[in-house]
Design an enzyme around this catalytic site. Structure first.
Site, mmCIF file in Angstrom:
data_model
loop_
_atom_site.group_PDB
_atom_site.id
_atom_site.type_symbol
_atom_site.label_atom_id
_atom_site.label_comp_id
_atom_site.label_asym_id
_atom_site.label_seq_id
_atom_site.Cartn_x
_atom_site.Cartn_y
_atom_site.Cartn_z
ATOM 1 N N SER A 8 0.836 -1.198 0.000
ATOM 2 C CA SER A 8 0.000 0.000 0.000
ATOM 3 C C SER A 8 0.879 1.260 0.000
ATOM 4 O O SER A 8 1.761 1.397 -0.845
ATOM 5 C CB SER A 8 -0.922 -0.056 1.223
ATOM 6 O OG SER A 8 -1.952 0.856 1.116
ATOM 7 N N ARG A 19 -11.616 5.571 10.887
ATOM 8 C CA ARG A 19 -11.091 4.218 10.847
ATOM 9 C C ARG A 19 -12.154 3.217 10.375
ATOM 10 O O ARG A 19 -11.857 2.280 9.640
ATOM 11 C CB ARG A 19 -10.580 3.822 12.237
ATOM 12 C CG ARG A 19 -9.883 2.501 12.270
ATOM 13 C CD ARG A 19 -8.716 2.463 11.317
ATOM 14 N NE ARG A 19 -7.923 1.255 11.466
ATOM 15 C CZ ARG A 19 -6.851 0.967 10.750
ATOM 16 N NH1 ARG A 19 -6.442 1.820 9.836
ATOM 17 N NH2 ARG A 19 -6.187 -0.142 10.947
ATOM 18 N N ASP A 35 -8.815 -6.687 -4.224
ATOM 19 C CA ASP A 35 -8.470 -5.372 -3.677
ATOM 20 C C ASP A 35 -9.151 -4.312 -4.544
ATOM 21 O O ASP A 35 -8.805 -4.140 -5.711
ATOM 22 C CB ASP A 35 -6.945 -5.210 -3.718
ATOM 23 C CG ASP A 35 -6.459 -3.892 -3.124
ATOM 24 O OD1 ASP A 35 -7.305 -3.009 -2.838
ATOM 25 O OD2 ASP A 35 -5.234 -3.746 -2.945
ATOM 26 N N HIS A 41 -7.998 -5.306 0.100
ATOM 27 C CA HIS A 41 -6.708 -4.613 0.188
ATOM 28 C C HIS A 41 -5.843 -5.206 1.301
ATOM 29 O O HIS A 41 -4.624 -5.279 1.188
ATOM 30 C CB HIS A 41 -6.976 -3.131 0.438
ATOM 31 C CG HIS A 41 -5.746 -2.274 0.413
ATOM 32 N ND1 HIS A 41 -4.885 -2.239 -0.662
ATOM 33 C CD2 HIS A 41 -5.227 -1.419 1.338
ATOM 34 C CE1 HIS A 41 -3.896 -1.390 -0.397
ATOM 35 N NE2 HIS A 41 -4.075 -0.891 0.803
ATOM 36 N N ASP A 42 -6.480 -5.624 2.382
ATOM 37 C CA ASP A 42 -5.760 -6.166 3.539
ATOM 38 C C ASP A 42 -5.015 -7.463 3.239
ATOM 39 O O ASP A 42 -4.233 -7.926 4.075
ATOM 40 C CB ASP A 42 -6.734 -6.421 4.697
ATOM 41 C CG ASP A 42 -6.807 -5.234 5.641
ATOM 42 O OD1 ASP A 42 -6.042 -4.261 5.428
ATOM 43 O OD2 ASP A 42 -7.608 -5.273 6.585
#
EC number: 2.3.1.46
Lengths: 200, 384
Positions: B157, B227, B324, B357-358
């Site tokens: 990222s 968050r 992602d 994405h994680d």
């Protein structure tokens, strides 16, 4: 590094030293690695299978995960001296389009494919009445990735239609040995066909 | 009780601190009179100092990339999946370094540090830092550690963007750049998400124009919202469905018709948001998202990423993940295409994974396999 398969050795011999090469369906990358090491070639391999990609990485090859059926749009026109595709033409969705793409991004194309008119394959179908299998076609009909099998006649006819000029043809007979009859009746006696070609 | 750690973990680690008294001119035009970086290292630097790997962290990351700070730690560092003996960043072969970025809130000089000019926390007065500034500060850390050239600079990222920037800014000091789940610049949609996150923070009544620290409060609700929003974008739809579905919280089987937590996914997001508030600073979050927004190396080269990367001599590994949607594979391919344009050595893998994405933090077998194989080649080159 030793022992390039005979068909790949012929391909390697067609590639000049210091060339830029794109290898479509590069597998474990051993052709490219051989070319890097013996001919000072630079270039990339394209491959879709994750296992093969890891093998290519282990071989030190620059490999780009790509689906050849999506074309070669990541590459600029005339980016390479040679675009190579060994034993992959028969597994793509549109071999005709891919051949043209090869000649868009490269000066010269090299393909090898199993000749479907090889006499042993004809025997399988004609006498045994079963879908042919051979060393170069080592899959049963229900699991084969090969969806566009062709013969030497078919390929050369397609090249004529597409305006592709064949520069050189080599054939190998059973178990990739040089043909005993010196290339006589290639469509019948060749198990594998190898071609170099350019834009007409 | 004697602590035991998994055999493939670096085990107990301790953060270190480096002080850099010389001024650092930043891209925004301001200058830090000096700064400090907190960092961790794993493995051993070899005699030739050739086996060092810099790990760059993402938005909310820290220097704590692997191992445990104490035997009571519930969780290891953020990249435990990839750092340790036998892992892709094999600490039996590499000397792995990870620092808390400048502007961070885990010990490196940042908005929560004391401004030497005022004796007060910097807060909103901390200058805007960019990916470029981070590379410059990390280069000083390399000097400090006696590392002339990194065997590799790697990151996921925002960390991947730093790896790219290293390759552009200091080509002689990096042999390989590994950019995972990265992009050559943010899309309008990416920036939009960041802006919503920032507005959540800035519009919190406890934000006080960023001077919340000196008032002894924190913009808790805003940071939590930021968050929660982020978390939604880091996961994929499939990952969320798999993890939570429409499950109600345990013990319930009917709707309560109110706005308290009912669905598991609500509970998860609130938990993520609340625990983030405990460990992260709002001003740092603002800074880091801005650094992401500003990253656009092609802009200075007429929009050509290939020209921006022309100075690079590193070899590249670029990896993306199919699910992602924050930085989808097509964004990684832009990087690859730019490298191909000038025949730079690059390997690209598109990893099948449904974690969104994680995924770059997860032990996805195919991902670890390609990454490990690549790094084994790197290790062989530097005889590590």
């Amino acid at each position: 590094m030793t022992g390039l398969r005979r068909d790949l050795q012929i391909v390697a011999d067609w590639i000049g030293s210091g060339s830029r090469v794109l290898d479509l369906g590069c597998g474990d990358g051993h052709l490219l690695r051989h070319l890097y090491e013996s001919r000072n070639v630079t270039g990339y391999g394209l491959e879709i299978d994750p296992e093969q990609i890891s093998e290519s990485v282990a071989n030190g090859v620059n490999v780009i995960q790509t689906d050849l059926d999506q074309g070669l749009s990541d590459f600029e026109a005339e980016a390479f001296d040679h675009v190579v595709m060994t034993q992959t033409l028969q597994a793509v969705q549109r071999p005709d389009r891919l051949l043209l793409e090869m000649l868009r991004v490269g000066r010269e194309g090299i393909v090898t494919f199993p000749n479907f008119a090889y006499w042993r394959l004809r025997y399988y179908l004609a006498i045994l009445g079963r879908m042919p299998m051979s060393g170069a076609l080592a899959y049963a009909w229900y699991e084969t990735p090969n969806i566009h099998l062709c013969t030497i006649h078919d390929f050369e006819e397609l090249c004529r239609e597409l305006g592709i000029r064949i520069i050189e043809r080599r054939v190998l007979s059973h178990e990739l040995k040089p043909p005993r009859l010196g290339g006589l009746l290639p469509n019948l006696l060749a198990e594998v066909a190898l071609y170099r070609f350019r834009r007409a | 009780m004697p602590a035991t750690y998994p055999a493939d973990s670096v085990g107990l680690v301790e953060p270190q601190r480096a002080v850099f008294p010389a001024p650092l001119a930043l891209e925004c035009g301001r200058t830090l009179s000096g700064f400090e970086l907190v960092y961790e290292t794993y493995g051993t630097l070899n005699a030739a100092a050739s086996n060092a790997v810099l790990v760059c962290h993402a938005l909310s990351g820290t220097h704590h990339a692997a191992g445990y700070h104490s035997p009571d730690d519930r969780k290891p560092g953020w990249w435990e999946a990839c750092i340790g003996p036998g892992k892709p960043l094999d600490t039996d072969r590499f000397f792995v370094v990870c620092c808390n970025n400048l502007g961070g809130c885990h010990g490196s000089t940042g908005p929560t540090s004391t401004n030497p000019q005022t004796g007060e926390p910097y807060g909103p007065d901390f200058p805007m830092v960019t990916v470029r500034d981070w590379v410059a500060s990390q280069a000083r850390l390399a000097d400090h550690l006696g590392i002339e050239r990194w065997a590799a600079v790697v990151g996921g990222s925002l960390g991947g963007m730093q790896a790219l920037q290293w390759a552009m800014d200091l080509p002689d000091r990096i042999a390989h750049a590994v950019a995972i789940a990265a992009a050559p610049r943010l899309s309008a949609q990416n920036i939009a998400f960041n802006e919503v996150a920032r507005q959540a923070i800035r519009s919190d009544p406890e934000f006080h124009d960023g001077r919340y620290q000196s008032r002894g409060v924190i913009p808790r609700r805003g940071l939590m919202l930021a968050r929660m929003l982020g978390h939604i974008t880091y996961l994929s739809e499939a990952a969320m469905r798999e993890k939570f579905g429409r499950e109600l919280r345990r013990g319930k089987d009917d709707y309560d018709f109110h706005y308290e937590v009912e669905f598991e996914v609500e509970s998860y997001l609130r938990y993520q948001g609340e625990s983030f508030v405990e460990r992260f600073d709002a001003n740092t979050y603002l800074l880091m998202t801005k650094a992401l927004d500003y990253f656009d190396p092609a802009a200075a080269h007429g929009g050509s990423l290939a020209r921006a990367l022309a100075s690079a001599t590193a070899r590249f590994l670029v990896l993306s993940f199919t699910s992602d949607w924050r930085f989808p594979p097509s964004r990684s391919r832009e990087i690859v295409r730019a490298l191909l344009e000038t025949y730079k050595p690059v390997t690209y893998g598109e990893i099948e994974a449904d974690h969104g994405h994680d995924a770059f933090l997860m032990p996805v077998p195919q991902y670890l396999q390609v990454f490990r194989t690549y790094m084994q080649r790197v290790a062989a080159e530097v005889a590590a």
